[in-house]
Design an enzyme around this catalytic site. Structure first.
Site, mmCIF file in Angstrom:
data_model
loop_
_atom_site.group_PDB
_atom_site.id
_atom_site.type_symbol
_atom_site.label_atom_id
_atom_site.label_comp_id
_atom_site.label_asym_id
_atom_site.label_seq_id
_atom_site.Cartn_x
_atom_site.Cartn_y
_atom_site.Cartn_z
ATOM 1 N N GLY A 128 41.906 41.345 44.673
ATOM 2 C CA GLY A 128 41.665 40.515 45.850
ATOM 3 C C GLY A 128 41.455 41.305 47.125
ATOM 4 O O GLY A 128 41.618 40.783 48.226
ATOM 5 N N SER A 208 40.341 45.470 39.941
ATOM 6 C CA SER A 208 39.812 45.584 41.295
ATOM 7 C C SER A 208 40.849 46.265 42.197
ATOM 8 O O SER A 208 41.295 47.374 41.903
ATOM 9 C CB SER A 208 39.400 44.202 41.811
ATOM 10 O OG SER A 208 38.541 44.320 42.923
#
Length: 534
Positions: A128, A208
């Site tokens: 995120g 990520s």
């Protein structure tokens, strides 16, 4: 005390409708925790267990110890998230949500888990961009891994200003979100055995920004609390996931909200009394990039990050660390803007160019990716290839080369290429995070036959690595090959599609281009001016 040492798992039985449900009670160091038994009885889940507490007097700094439970703690708190704002999307308003009562984790326990025969553990860090996300992101419950005898833990950590102010005061030196993750790992070390998990067979995984966090944890000179790592599409070397901290960030945010001051402590006092929604909105309006940074040194304060990710020295955890690392085939597909200035704007995230070198660098990238065309809608896939290579493919090669040099290994490299007819993407253009639902089997019951096959294979590979440190200890009907690790001289990778195949040096021409690009413009790079990537 006897019960606590024995780590007894008790059960509580009560009636739900016409059925009898048996929910687990687990005695951990904080007290008794009640979870929820799955309807099919295959596993138990515990949602929202606090592993630490945000200090209300300093929500931007060090956390406080986890609370002790006076009564049985009902671990059925779903949807907890730290203060955050959703990503910008076309035709959608950004939404601010979350509270500071968020330093919690979820635990998913196979029914066969026991204290006498503890199972391997996976701890998952969500992505995120250090702006948003929570412990329910990406993973949900890792159903297929739990099914294969793995205890799964997913964690929350502070984001944005509450997790990544990097200031010039010892109370908020920076990287508090990473320190929250470390606190969660300490909680796992101390408590997971009570759930039937093995605290000395822990795999740390993330995607990520979560994947970058995994490597930040690996390089941190802290106690070794995990034994294998899975790094999915994110590196500290990814442009934008490491910055030079803005020591005046709190002053700027306070000023935006109406306090005119040049004193960081005064700004922090003001922001502490401000609502989290206002603080998050101000950071968003000011377009601040608050992510991991090199902390300033203060007497009596231990730094978490002491150098940038290109030059940081290896910790004692790296040697012989088993690593599974990879990317998707088109990481930034449909995300890159089709504007002609997109190349310049991406390059300036990692490089501090003067006008002459910015023009020279931009032209070099355009010629390699677009030929003589201009950036536009018609060159969309070419721009996607540029951004994917620049943000993920080449940084992965940098990270792998560095880890090999530091004697990590074995290192298993993959490229996820599968695109289902239900994924809304072009064939051979698997997007960022597209492997997650298959590896962790989110929505498995609704998968078609091909999707189930990919999920069965991927979750088996991940489970083998979590259990044994080797994704293919033997050939099987499901996985009929041996996945060889990379080396100093070779870069085999597993291409994961409807069929599995071992190939070599993913996007090699692009990797060579970026090696030459970094070498040519080294003096303009924000972090590699003083170090070698060789």
């Amino acid at each position: 005390m006897f019960l606590k040492c024995l780590s007894v798992i008790l059960t509580l039985e009560y009636v739900v409708g016409a059925q009898v449900r048996v929910d687990p009670l687990v005695l951990i160091n904080q007290g008794l925790v009640r979870g929820e038994k799955a309807v099919n009885g295959d596993y138990s889940s515990f949602h929202g267990i606090p592993y630490a507490q945000v200090d209300a007097a300093n929500p931007f700094g060090a956390s406080l110890p986890a609370p002790i439970f006076a009564d049985v703690f009902n671990a059925n708190r779903h949807g907890i998230k730290c203060p955050q704002i959703t990503d910008k999307e076309k035709n959608k308003d950004q939404v601010i949500s979350g509270s500071l009562d968020c330093l919690t984790l979820n635990v998913f326990v196979p029914s066969k888990a026991s204290v006498k025969n503890p199972l391997p553990v996976l701890v998952y860090i969500h992505g995120g961009s250090y702006i948003n996300g929570d412990s329910a992101n990406d993973l949900v419950n890792g159903h297929k891994l739990v099914e294969q005898g793995i205890v799964v833990v997913s964690i929350n950590y502070r984001l944005g200003p509450y997790g990544f102010f990097c200031l010039d005061v010892p109370t908020v030196p920076g990287n508090q979100g990473l320190k929250d993750q470390y606190s969660a790992l300490k909680w796992v070390r101390d408590n997971i055995v009570h759930f039937g998990g093995n605290p000395y067979n822990v795999t740390l995984a993330g995607e990520s920004a979560g994947a970058a966090s995994v490597l930040y944890q690996l390089y941190a000179k802290k106690e070794k609390l995990f034994h294998k790592v899975i790094v999915e599409s994110g590196l500290p070397q990814t442009p934008g996931l490491h910055v030079e901290g803005d020591t005046e960030a709190a002053i700027k945010v306070a000023g935006y909200l109406g306090l005119n001051t040049t004193d960081t402590e005064q700004a922090l006092e003001f922001l502490t009394k401000s609502s989290t929604d206002l603080v998050i909105a101000a950071v968003n309006d000011l377009s601040m990039r608050l992510v991991p940074c090199v902390e300033r040194s203060f007497s009596g304060v231990q730094n978490f990050i002491e150098a940038d990710p290109f030059s940081i020295e290896p910790s004692n955890k790296i040697k012989n660390m088993e690593i599974l690392i990879g990317v998707t085939s088109c990481e930034w597909c449909d995300i890159t803007d089709r504007d002609p200035s997109v190349i310049e704007s991406y390059l300036t995230v990692a490089f501090d160019f003067d006008n002459v070198n910015l023009n020279k660098a931009t032209e070099a990238v355009k010629h390699f990716y677009l030929g003589d065309k201009d950036a536009s809608e018609d060159t969309g896939l070419l721009l996607d290839a540029f951004s994917s290579d620049y943000l993920f493919i080449y940084p992965t090669e940098i990270a792998v080369a560095k880890l090999l040099k530091e004697k990590a290994g074995p290192i298993y490299s993959y490229m996820f290429n599968y695109v289902s007819e239900n994924d809304g993407a072009l064939v051979d253009h698997a997007k960022h995070a597209s492997e997650l639902k298959y590896a962790y089997a989110n929505g498995y019951e609704q998968f078609n036959d091909d999707e189930k096959l990919v999920s069965d294979r991927l979750s088996q590979l991940w489970a083998n690595f979590i259990k044994y440190g080797n994704p293919t200890p033997t050939k099987t009907d499901l996985v009929p090959l041996i996945w060889e690790p990379v080396s100093e001289t070779s870069r085999p990778y597993l291409k994961i599609d409807l069929d599995l195949a071992i190939e070599h040096r993913f996007r090699q021409e692009s990797v060579v281009f970026w090696e030459l690009f970094y070498d040519n413009f080294r003096q303009s790079h924000r972090f590699t001016r003083q170090c070698s990537l060789e």
